[in-house]
Scaffold this active site. Sequence first.
Site, PDB file in Angstrom:
ATOM      1  N   TYR A 145       0.845  -1.198   0.000  1.00 22.34           N
ATOM      2  CA  TYR A 145       0.000   0.000   0.000  1.00 22.34           C
ATOM      3  C   TYR A 145       0.881   1.250   0.000  1.00 22.34           C
ATOM      4  O   TYR A 145       1.873   1.335   0.737  1.00 22.34           O
ATOM      5  CB  TYR A 145      -0.885   0.018   1.247  1.00 22.34           C
ATOM      6  CG  TYR A 145      -1.685   1.286   1.441  1.00 22.34           C
ATOM      7  CD1 TYR A 145      -2.977   1.397   0.936  1.00 22.34           C
ATOM      8  CD2 TYR A 145      -1.156   2.366   2.140  1.00 22.34           C
ATOM      9  CE1 TYR A 145      -3.720   2.551   1.106  1.00 22.34           C
ATOM     10  CE2 TYR A 145      -1.888   3.535   2.312  1.00 22.34           C
ATOM     11  CZ  TYR A 145      -3.177   3.617   1.797  1.00 22.34           C
ATOM     12  OH  TYR A 145      -3.892   4.764   1.966  1.00 22.34           O
ATOM     13  N   GLU A 234      -3.519   7.457  -3.998  1.00 21.94           N
ATOM     14  CA  GLU A 234      -3.507   6.230  -3.205  1.00 21.94           C
ATOM     15  C   GLU A 234      -3.401   5.034  -4.142  1.00 21.94           C
ATOM     16  O   GLU A 234      -4.243   4.872  -5.032  1.00 21.94           O
ATOM     17  CB  GLU A 234      -4.764   6.127  -2.351  1.00 21.94           C
ATOM     18  CG  GLU A 234      -4.800   4.883  -1.476  1.00 21.94           C
ATOM     19  CD  GLU A 234      -6.128   4.755  -0.726  1.00 21.94           C
ATOM     20  OE1 GLU A 234      -6.091   4.562   0.492  1.00 21.94           O
ATOM     21  OE2 GLU A 234      -7.186   4.843  -1.388  1.00 21.94           O
TER      22      GLU A 234
END
Length: 424
Positions: A145, A234
């Site tokens: 991530y 993101e």
Amino acid sequence: MLRVLSRSMRSTQLLRKTTEIVCVSSTRNLNLMEYQSKELLRDSGVSVQNFAIVDDLTKTGSALAKLHADEYVIKAQVLAGGRGKGWFDNGFKGGVHLTKDRNAVANYVKNMLGHRLITKQTSKDGILVQKIMIAESVEIARETYLCILMDRQHNGPVLIASPAGGMDIEAVAAERPEQIKTVPLDIYQGINDEIARDVCVFLGFSRPDVLERAIYELKNLWKLFVDIDALQIEINPLVETTDEQVVAVDAKIAFDDNAQFRQQDLFALEDVSEKDPREVDASRFNLNYIGMDGNIGCLVNGAGLAMATMDIIKLNGGSPANFLDVGGGVKEDQVFQAFRILSEDPKVKVILVNVFGGIVNCTTIAKGIVAASRNLGLKIPLVVRLEGTNVTEAKKVLADSGLPIVTANNLDEAARKAVISVKA
């Protein structure tokens, strides 16, 4: 350190959960389709899956000709979450499909393109699917991530990374905080080699060649963040594939609407076909509009005042038809356009104006109200509450107009009179 992590994760949560409210107070809310975000990533040197877009059934074959993989991902391109668990108006289930059968791709496209997709984030009527993305699937060895975002707690950009990708990052922060790394960034220096290497090692990219690829991807993400005036990029997940590639599989990008004057080409990409035509109309005049189900049109200045106005209307037994914020630097012409948008809505039975003149001059609002009422030949009741800068002169403008404008001294009185006008 834990306190810093907690603040940064709260910032990420707030950015996600309050996006709609925050964007209401800005001039635009730019939303791009998934394929458009991937095009931005690809153009900035970030590795993404090969993909092609189909907007016509006859183009499916030519799109597939550009792709060569053992497995394909077929995704409906709409601005709504929950596509995989959604369903179509023709009974077909799922807006996201995987298949290893190249010949089956055309059938998936046929069942999705031109049909309405209903998900947990759409209305009951769903959204018409006008584009399908066909992408080459990748063999994932690991998921990580990455997120770069503007964080108010740090007064600038922050990099958040975790080796636990492909899942809810808030859950990771709550259950395994040691797997979250937060790095405040200098806006001028950004992500240098030292920061990039440290973060990529933390993410678990251990093989030297793969590590160098990950560093390259991370530095390109920073370049994109700056180049497009992003508020957030993101990547979840950023994956390491079985053939040792580093690929951004999914991306969410939030833009700084105040940078529209610098990013005109980018904002021109926005597909407004899914938006309420009234929102699109309002945005042309720097007005912020959100349609609702009631019958009392609300013209206010400021997002906070708008929400308070809607609450008071509800408390008095009424129902707001919209959220229309004219902002702090409103001009008479914008007031006219706001009235036009409200009066063209057949559901609106009364218009309630609630303006607090801090930056805005109440006289400007009053003159705009009078001009709009006359030029539009307004036929529905109009209730006005003004307070603040030049309010005495503004009230005189309304009184001298000779128009049947109902005035109020406070918000509760204004809401009560508006509700009574609807019932009259």
